[in-house]
Design a protein around this motif. Structure first.
Motif, PDB file in Angstrom:
ATOM      1  N   GLN A 160       5.889  14.892   3.296  1.00 24.89           N
ATOM      2  CA  GLN A 160       4.512  15.269   3.618  1.00 24.89           C
ATOM      3  C   GLN A 160       3.632  14.066   3.965  1.00 24.89           C
ATOM      4  O   GLN A 160       2.449  14.219   4.242  1.00 24.89           O
ATOM      5  CB  GLN A 160       3.912  16.047   2.440  1.00 24.89           C
ATOM      6  CG  GLN A 160       4.619  17.377   2.197  1.00 24.89           C
ATOM      7  CD  GLN A 160       4.263  18.027   0.878  1.00 24.89           C
ATOM      8  OE1 GLN A 160       3.408  17.537   0.139  1.00 24.89           O
ATOM      9  NE2 GLN A 160       4.924  19.133   0.571  1.00 24.89           N
ATOM     10  N   THR A 161       4.218  12.866   3.954  1.00 27.68           N
ATOM     11  CA  THR A 161       3.469  11.670   4.315  1.00 27.68           C
ATOM     12  C   THR A 161       3.518  11.459   5.824  1.00 27.68           C
ATOM     13  O   THR A 161       4.339  12.028   6.526  1.00 27.68           O
ATOM     14  CB  THR A 161       4.035  10.430   3.607  1.00 27.68           C
ATOM     15  OG1 THR A 161       5.371  10.183   4.082  1.00 27.68           O
ATOM     16  CG2 THR A 161       4.055  10.616   2.097  1.00 27.68           C
TER      17      THR A 161
ATOM     18  N   LEU B 194       4.172   7.945  -1.021  1.00 27.03           N
ATOM     19  CA  LEU B 194       5.435   7.675  -1.701  1.00 27.03           C
ATOM     20  C   LEU B 194       6.486   7.348  -0.647  1.00 27.03           C
ATOM     21  O   LEU B 194       6.779   8.160   0.223  1.00 27.03           O
ATOM     22  CB  LEU B 194       5.856   8.890  -2.530  1.00 27.03           C
ATOM     23  CG  LEU B 194       7.173   8.767  -3.302  1.00 27.03           C
ATOM     24  CD1 LEU B 194       7.111   7.629  -4.309  1.00 27.03           C
ATOM     25  CD2 LEU B 194       7.504  10.085  -4.004  1.00 27.03           C
ATOM     26  N   ARG B 195       7.057   6.152  -0.742  1.00 27.99           N
ATOM     27  CA  ARG B 195       8.027   5.690   0.256  1.00 27.99           C
ATOM     28  C   ARG B 195       9.400   5.384  -0.320  1.00 27.99           C
ATOM     29  O   ARG B 195      10.403   5.484   0.395  1.00 27.99           O
ATOM     30  CB  ARG B 195       7.503   4.415   0.947  1.00 27.99           C
ATOM     31  CG  ARG B 195       6.236   4.590   1.753  1.00 27.99           C
ATOM     32  CD  ARG B 195       6.451   5.498   2.934  1.00 27.99           C
ATOM     33  NE  ARG B 195       5.363   5.454   3.895  1.00 27.99           N
ATOM     34  CZ  ARG B 195       5.027   6.455   4.695  1.00 27.99           C
ATOM     35  NH1 ARG B 195       5.720   7.587   4.655  1.00 27.99           N
ATOM     36  NH2 ARG B 195       4.031   6.339   5.533  1.00 27.99           N
TER      37      ARG B 195
ATOM     38  N   ASN C 270       0.813  -1.223   0.000  1.00 22.70           N
ATOM     39  CA  ASN C 270       0.000   0.000   0.000  1.00 22.70           C
ATOM     40  C   ASN C 270       0.840   1.265   0.000  1.00 22.70           C
ATOM     41  O   ASN C 270       0.479   2.274   0.613  1.00 22.70           O
ATOM     42  CB  ASN C 270      -0.959  -0.003   1.197  1.00 22.70           C
ATOM     43  CG  ASN C 270      -1.876  -1.208   1.197  1.00 22.70           C
ATOM     44  OD1 ASN C 270      -2.477  -1.535   0.180  1.00 22.70           O
ATOM     45  ND2 ASN C 270      -1.978  -1.876   2.331  1.00 22.70           N
ATOM     46  N   THR C 271       1.989   1.208  -0.657  1.00 18.36           N
ATOM     47  CA  THR C 271       2.825   2.395  -0.832  1.00 18.36           C
ATOM     48  C   THR C 271       3.119   2.583  -2.311  1.00 18.36           C
ATOM     49  O   THR C 271       2.888   1.688  -3.127  1.00 18.36           O
ATOM     50  CB  THR C 271       4.169   2.273  -0.074  1.00 18.36           C
ATOM     51  OG1 THR C 271       4.976   1.260  -0.691  1.00 18.36           O
ATOM     52  CG2 THR C 271       3.952   1.933   1.391  1.00 18.36           C
ATOM     53  N   ALA C 272       3.661   3.749  -2.647  1.00 17.10           N
ATOM     54  CA  ALA C 272       4.080   4.028  -4.020  1.00 17.10           C
ATOM     55  C   ALA C 272       5.600   4.094  -4.084  1.00 17.10           C
ATOM     56  O   ALA C 272       6.266   4.442  -3.101  1.00 17.10           O
ATOM     57  CB  ALA C 272       3.475   5.345  -4.504  1.00 17.10           C
TER      58      ALA C 272
ATOM     59  N   GLY D 202       4.535  -5.596  -3.589  1.00 21.60           N
ATOM     60  CA  GLY D 202       3.286  -4.935  -3.244  1.00 21.60           C
ATOM     61  C   GLY D 202       3.233  -3.441  -3.429  1.00 21.60           C
ATOM     62  O   GLY D 202       2.205  -2.813  -3.136  1.00 21.60           O
ATOM     63  N   ALA D 203       4.316  -2.823  -3.906  1.00 23.62           N
ATOM     64  CA  ALA D 203       4.299  -1.377  -4.130  1.00 23.62           C
ATOM     65  C   ALA D 203       3.639  -1.053  -5.469  1.00 23.62           C
ATOM     66  O   ALA D 203       3.715  -1.839  -6.421  1.00 23.62           O
ATOM     67  CB  ALA D 203       5.721  -0.823  -4.106  1.00 23.62           C
ATOM     68  N   ALA D 204       2.996   0.115  -5.527  1.00 23.92           N
ATOM     69  CA  ALA D 204       2.516   0.659  -6.808  1.00 23.92           C
ATOM     70  C   ALA D 204       3.684   1.421  -7.411  1.00 23.92           C
ATOM     71  O   ALA D 204       4.069   2.470  -6.905  1.00 23.92           O
ATOM     72  CB  ALA D 204       1.320   1.575  -6.591  1.00 23.92           C
TER      73      ALA D 204
END
Length: 251
Positions: free
Chosen positions: A127-128, A76-77, A5-7, A29-31
């Motif tokens: 900003q996350t 975004l990670r 569930n991260t980008a 699992g990342a987008a």
């Protein structure tokens, strides 16, 4: 750092190191948003979980648009900078002085392009919401063993990659307050499309110079190392050589 569930953004993501890394991150699992030049995107593979975005890393507005697109889907990670070029020219050659425009272009793509993506992406990552350990993300840049062992004809390339090495620690220190780690991978000789045009004999000669394993590195091994860096929260501000103990000769 968890990837579900991260980008993630991978530059140069349509081929070579970038394509392998984009697939590896998507498999976890990342987008993934794979940034590359339009022609590369058109010719690139179709990989589940990977969105290809035509982007010139030397164009700030295109980078900002791509980062905004990636950030709109999930936090975004992860950012991995793989985009780069590696022309060869001597400072003084048979045709005269090294093309100064070519030197500037290599620096613009390899060093300034990487810095632009790093800086713009860091703003979005900052900003996350942090995780329970205060982490927000990790940025991985790509140098080269040419940063340390530059060969004849690699003045421009080695300069650009040496800049990446020098950027690593101050970037990590700058971004520590936001919970963002910065790491660099310095690959040796990797079996990428740039080597596709050379003969089997030439590749065998390159492989013979590697102490162990006595072969060329694989893009998947770069991707494996990138995933290990993402997973290992205490790796920060460091350059990791991935080269089989190779130290390049002058030529």
């Amino acid at each position: 750092m968890q990837l579900d569930n991260t980008a993630a953004i991978v530059t140069g993501g349509a081929s070579g190191l970038g394509a392998a890394t984009a697939k590896a991150l998507a498999d976890k699992g990342a987008a993934v948003y794979a940034l590359d030049l339009p022609a590369a995107v058109q010719a690139g593979p179709s990989v589940p979980g990977v969105t290809y975005v035509a982007t010139d890393v030397t164009d700030e507005e295109q980078v900002r648009a791509a980062v905004a697109q990636a950030s709109s889907s999930a936090p975004l990670r992860v950012v991995v900078n793989c985009a780069g070029i590696g022309p060869s020219a001597r400072i003084l050659g048979k045709k005269g002085v090294h093309d100064l425009g070519l030197y500037a272009k290599v620096i613009q793509v390899n060093l300034i392009g990487s810095f632009t993506v790093l800086a713009v992406a860091a703003e979005a990552i900052s900003q996350t919401e942090p995780d329970e350990h205060g982490q927000r993300g990790v940025i991985i840049n790509t140098a080269s063993i040419a940063a340390f062992d530059g060969q004849v004809g690699q003045a421009a390339y080695s300069s650009s990659k040496g800049g990446i090495v020098g950027l690593t620690l101050p970037a990590a220190r700058d971004l520590a307050q936001y919970g963002i780690r910065v790491m660099t991978i310095a690959p040796g000789i990797v079996e990428t499309p740039m080597l596709a045009t050379v003969s089997d004999e030439f590749r065998a000669g390159l492989a013979a110079g590697v102490p162990f394993p006595q072969r060329l590195a694989r893009p998947e091994e770069y991707a494996q190392l990138a995933l290990a860096i993402v997973d290992h929260d205490y790796l920060n501000g460091e350059v990791i050589r991935m080269d089989g103990a190779l130290r390049m000769a002058p030529r």
